[in-house]
Enzyme design. Sequence first.
Site, PDB file in Angstrom:
ATOM      1  N   ASP A   1      54.156  84.142 -62.034  1.00  0.00           N
ATOM      2  CA  ASP A   1      54.480  85.418 -61.410  1.00  0.00           C
ATOM      3  C   ASP A   1      53.349  85.806 -60.463  1.00  0.00           C
ATOM      4  OD1 ASP A   1      56.558  87.959 -62.342  1.00  0.00           O
ATOM      5  OD2 ASP A   1      54.820  88.419 -61.083  1.00  0.00           O
ATOM      6  N   ILE A   2      53.721  86.304 -59.286  1.00  0.00           N
ATOM      7  CA  ILE A   2      52.736  86.653 -58.265  1.00  0.00           C
ATOM      8  C   ILE A   2      51.935  87.902 -58.657  1.00  0.00           C
ATOM      9  CG2 ILE A   2      54.128  88.219 -56.830  1.00  0.00           C
ATOM     10  CD1 ILE A   2      53.204  86.513 -54.406  1.00  0.00           C
TER      11      ILE A   2
ATOM     12  N   HIS B   1      66.125  85.658 -64.314  1.00  0.00           N
ATOM     13  CA  HIS B   1      64.858  85.003 -64.635  1.00  0.00           C
ATOM     14  C   HIS B   1      64.363  85.487 -65.980  1.00  0.00           C
ATOM     15  CE1 HIS B   1      64.320  88.530 -62.042  1.00  0.00           C
ATOM     16  NE2 HIS B   1      63.260  88.818 -62.772  1.00  0.00           N
ATOM     17  N   LEU B   2      63.693  84.593 -66.664  1.00  0.00           N
ATOM     18  CA  LEU B   2      63.096  84.868 -67.964  1.00  0.00           C
ATOM     19  C   LEU B   2      61.589  84.991 -67.760  1.00  0.00           C
ATOM     20  CD1 LEU B   2      63.739  84.720 -71.169  1.00  0.00           C
ATOM     21  CD2 LEU B   2      62.849  82.405 -70.958  1.00  0.00           C
ATOM     22  N   HIS B   3      61.040  86.179 -68.055  1.00  0.00           N
ATOM     23  CA  HIS B   3      59.580  86.351 -68.017  1.00  0.00           C
ATOM     24  C   HIS B   3      59.003  85.803 -69.324  1.00  0.00           C
ATOM     25  CE1 HIS B   3      59.407  89.553 -64.754  1.00  0.00           C
ATOM     26  NE2 HIS B   3      60.665  89.696 -65.126  1.00  0.00           N
TER      27      HIS B   3
ATOM     28  N   GLY C   1      64.907  97.379 -64.831  1.00  0.00           N
ATOM     29  CA  GLY C   1      63.713  97.046 -64.058  1.00  0.00           C
ATOM     30  C   GLY C   1      63.845  95.776 -63.245  1.00  0.00           C
ATOM     31  N   GLN C   2      65.083  95.302 -63.032  1.00  0.00           N
ATOM     32  CA  GLN C   2      65.260  94.070 -62.262  1.00  0.00           C
ATOM     33  C   GLN C   2      65.036  94.337 -60.782  1.00  0.00           C
ATOM     34  OE1 GLN C   2      69.095  92.165 -62.786  1.00  0.00           O
ATOM     35  NE2 GLN C   2      68.448  90.308 -61.685  1.00  0.00           N
TER      36      GLN C   2
ATOM     37  N   ASN D   1      65.203  91.204 -67.494  1.00  0.00           N
ATOM     38  CA  ASN D   1      65.582  92.539 -67.040  1.00  0.00           C
ATOM     39  C   ASN D   1      66.940  92.484 -66.343  1.00  0.00           C
ATOM     40  OD1 ASN D   1      63.073  93.550 -67.896  1.00  0.00           O
ATOM     41  ND2 ASN D   1      62.114  92.943 -65.949  1.00  0.00           N
TER      42      ASN D   1
HETATM   43  P1  AMP Z   1      62.051  91.581 -62.243  1.00  0.00           P
HETATM   44  O1  AMP Z   1      61.383  92.891 -61.964  1.00  0.00           O
HETATM   45  O2  AMP Z   1      62.399  91.376 -63.677  1.00  0.00           O
HETATM   46  O3  AMP Z   1      63.213  91.320 -61.309  1.00  0.00           O
HETATM   47  O4  AMP Z   1      60.965  90.478 -61.949  1.00  0.00           O
HETATM   48  C1  AMP Z   1      60.706  89.964 -60.685  1.00  0.00           C
HETATM   49  C2  AMP Z   1      59.331  89.346 -60.753  1.00  0.00           C
HETATM   50  O5  AMP Z   1      59.166  88.506 -59.623  1.00  0.00           O
HETATM   51  C3  AMP Z   1      58.183  90.364 -60.725  1.00  0.00           C
HETATM   52  O6  AMP Z   1      57.423  90.241 -61.918  1.00  0.00           O
HETATM   53  C4  AMP Z   1      57.397  89.973 -59.481  1.00  0.00           C
HETATM   54  O7  AMP Z   1      56.012  90.115 -59.640  1.00  0.00           O
HETATM   55  C5  AMP Z   1      57.807  88.526 -59.287  1.00  0.00           C
HETATM   56  N1  AMP Z   1      57.686  88.018 -57.931  1.00  0.00           N
HETATM   57  C6  AMP Z   1      58.061  88.641 -56.780  1.00  0.00           C
HETATM   58  N2  AMP Z   1      57.828  87.846 -55.719  1.00  0.00           N
HETATM   59  C7  AMP Z   1      57.283  86.701 -56.217  1.00  0.00           C
HETATM   60  C8  AMP Z   1      56.823  85.482 -55.619  1.00  0.00           C
HETATM   61  N3  AMP Z   1      56.847  85.270 -54.287  1.00  0.00           N
HETATM   62  N4  AMP Z   1      56.320  84.522 -56.437  1.00  0.00           N
HETATM   63  C9  AMP Z   1      56.269  84.711 -57.768  1.00  0.00           C
HETATM   64  N5  AMP Z   1      56.690  85.837 -58.384  1.00  0.00           N
HETATM   65  C10 AMP Z   1      57.194  86.815 -57.620  1.00  0.00           C
END
Ligand code: AMP
Length: 114
Positions: A30-31, A100-102, A93-94, A87
């Site tokens: 995650d960024i 995606h699975l955190h 919070g999506q 999410n």
């Molecule tokens: P969500 O809020 O559950 O949709 O999670 C989206 C996730 O994507 C967040 O935790 C962001 O930090 C992550 N994210 C957004 N852009 C990037 C990227 N370019 N590379 C890796 N993670 C990212």
Amino acid sequence: MGDTLFDKIIRRDIPAEIVYEDDDVLAFRDINPQAPVHVLFIPKKPIATLNDLTAADAAVIGKLLLAATSWAKAQGFADNGYRCVMNCNKDGGQTVYHIHLHLLAGRQMHWPPG
Ligand code: AMP
């Protein structure tokens, strides 16, 4: 073919720190990490939200979770523990509409989440 940020990462149109890949699943850091380990496991199939899952996606979802748990074991933190979060939509919070699975690890998690 989807065209979210994560589809672009799958196609290597934008860079990511990829930590795992197989025919069905990609995982990258995650960024904006919320824990010492914060990896996103995504299906290569573009599915916008958990609400869009059908019975035909059962294997894909199983593979996603197995990829994450196998990776956690391989990294050596599985016995200490970790958290998996998915999410859904605005209240969940999506922000990226490709499921995606955190996978979060490396610190004590708290409950309830924010
Ligand atoms: P969500 O809020 O559950 O949709 O999670 C989206 C996730 O994507 C967040 O935790 C962001 O930090 C992550 N994210 C957004 N852009 C990037 C990227 N370019 N590379 C890796 N993670 C990212």
